[in-house]
Design an enzyme around this catalytic site. Structure first.
Site, short mmCIF file in Angstrom:
data_model
loop_
_atom_site.label_atom_id
_atom_site.label_comp_id
_atom_site.label_asym_id
_atom_site.label_seq_id
_atom_site.Cartn_x
_atom_site.Cartn_y
_atom_site.Cartn_z
N MET A 88 -26.92 12.99 -0.32
CA MET A 88 -28.12 13.11 0.37
C MET A 88 -28.04 13.19 1.92
O MET A 88 -28.56 14.06 2.34
CB MET A 88 -28.87 11.68 -0.14
N TRP A 125 -18.83 6.23 -2.92
CA TRP A 125 -19.36 5.62 -4.11
C TRP A 125 -20.54 4.97 -3.72
O TRP A 125 -20.48 3.92 -3.09
CB TRP A 125 -18.14 4.94 -4.90
N THR A 126 -21.75 5.08 -4.18
CA THR A 126 -22.82 4.50 -3.62
C THR A 126 -23.62 3.87 -4.91
O THR A 126 -24.70 2.97 -4.73
CB THR A 126 -23.93 5.43 -3.08
N TYR A 168 -18.94 -2.95 -4.17
CA TYR A 168 -19.35 -2.09 -3.26
C TYR A 168 -19.20 -2.45 -1.76
O TYR A 168 -18.55 -1.75 -1.03
CB TYR A 168 -20.89 -1.81 -3.37
N ASP A 182 -11.71 16.42 -2.70
CA ASP A 182 -11.87 14.97 -3.39
C ASP A 182 -10.96 14.27 -2.31
O ASP A 182 -9.89 14.20 -2.24
CB ASP A 182 -11.14 15.22 -4.74
N THR A 206 -22.19 0.52 5.43
CA THR A 206 -23.38 0.01 5.06
C THR A 206 -23.58 -1.47 5.52
O THR A 206 -22.54 -2.22 5.91
CB THR A 206 -23.18 -0.18 3.62
N ASP A 207 -24.74 -2.08 5.23
CA ASP A 207 -25.32 -3.32 5.58
C ASP A 207 -24.44 -4.33 4.57
O ASP A 207 -24.23 -5.56 4.82
CB ASP A 207 -26.81 -3.60 5.36
#
Length: 300
Positions: A16, A66-67, A130, A41, A106-107
């Site tokens: 995205m 990896w989300t 994560y 990769d 990320t947060d």
């Protein structure tokens, strides 16, 4: 001086954020090597070194990630390979070739219990696999590239290029049933187009030598809850916001803990000559037509 086949290289370009950044740079006429997972990769160290050596970029933006937050709890080693080892491989290759690396994060690297916006230099404390794997990626980049590595933390991303909360709410708005949404998590909904703009600006400032390396927070200004975001999405869709019903995080019983408070401060942008990103409602209103078109588009 190296001859660049493309001054910008984007990994994870089929995701995205990667799609949004690739489209933005292309519209601006900037040559970009957009590498999806089939092309590169990042968990393969040799392939990563070869890609950097071949394309000879000036800036790399690692959108490979990896989300799947809940799936990471069941597959920690796989998540770490992508979120931790991947950035480490890229950082090593970038150091070898003198390339600047932008690493979105990320947060979730924070514990999510603060009573004020998290600063860029606040202590981390991830509560999930994560978050731990993304923190490992941050640490690898900053250790390997202390002068040319940039960590860009974001949160609550949505966009037309992939599955996300706002698109889900647009689909549900077309129905008639009540929609339960958590009202005890606070954060900053952030449009991928705005984040792409900020990454492009940071990359340009990095090349110009006007942006110090280190950690930046790139999120929309203001704050809200998932419940309030859902209501605003219903309103924009012409649906009754009253169909959105508040519920609690505990009621969802997900494998991975969700941060109760994910608001990120953006003070460090001033050092790069940039101000905070715009308010989340303004961004959502502008993004909405494209999001709706993406939701309404028939599956291929």
């Amino acid at each position: 001086m190296p001859t660049h086949t493309a001054p910008w290289l984007i990994t994870g370009a089929s995701g995205m954020l990667g799609r949004e950044l690739t489209a933005l740079l292309t519209r601006r006429g900037v040559p970009v090597a957009a590498l999806g997972r089939r092309s590169l990769d990042v968990t393969d160290a040799a392939a990563t070194r070869a890609a950097i050596a071949h394309h000879r970029p000036a800036v790399v933006v690692n959108c490979a990630a990896w989300t799947a937050v809940d799936a990471a709890e069941a597959r920690p080693a796989a998540a770490l390979r992508v979120n931790g080892d991947g950035p480490a491989h890229l950082a090593a290759a970038c150091r070898e070739h003198g390339v600047r690396l932008l690493q979105p994060s990320t947060d979730y690297v924070f514990a999510g219990r603060a009573g004020r916006p998290y600063r860029e230099d606040d202590p981390t404390g991830p509560q999930t696999v994560y978050g731990s794997t993304k923190l490992a990626g941050e640490q690898a980049v900053l250790a390997e590239l202390p002068e040319t590595g940039y960590v860009v933390r974001t949160a609550w991303l949505y966009g037309a290029g992939g599955p996300n909360f706002v698109s889900t709410m647009i689909r549900l708005a077309a129905g008639r049933d009540p929609v339960p949404v958590v009202d005890d998590q606070r954060g900053q909904p952030t449009w991928t187009a705005d984040l792409a703009e900020r990454l492009a600006a940071l990359g340009g400032a990095a090349l110009a030598g006007t942006a110090p390396a280190g950690i930046y927070h790139a999120v929309s200004s203001g704050e809200t809850t998932w419940y309030a975001l859902a209501r605003e999405t219903f309103r924009l869709a012409g649906a009754d916001p009253g169909r959105v019903r508040p519920t609690t995080t505990r009621s969802l019983d997900r494998p991975a803990a969700r941060p109760a408070f994910s608001v990120l401060g953006q003070e460090r942008w001033r050092k790069a000559g940039l101000g905070p990103m715009r308010e989340w409602r303004a961004a959502l209103a502008e993004a909405f037509p494209a999001l709706r078109r993406a939701v309404d588009r028939p599956a291929a």
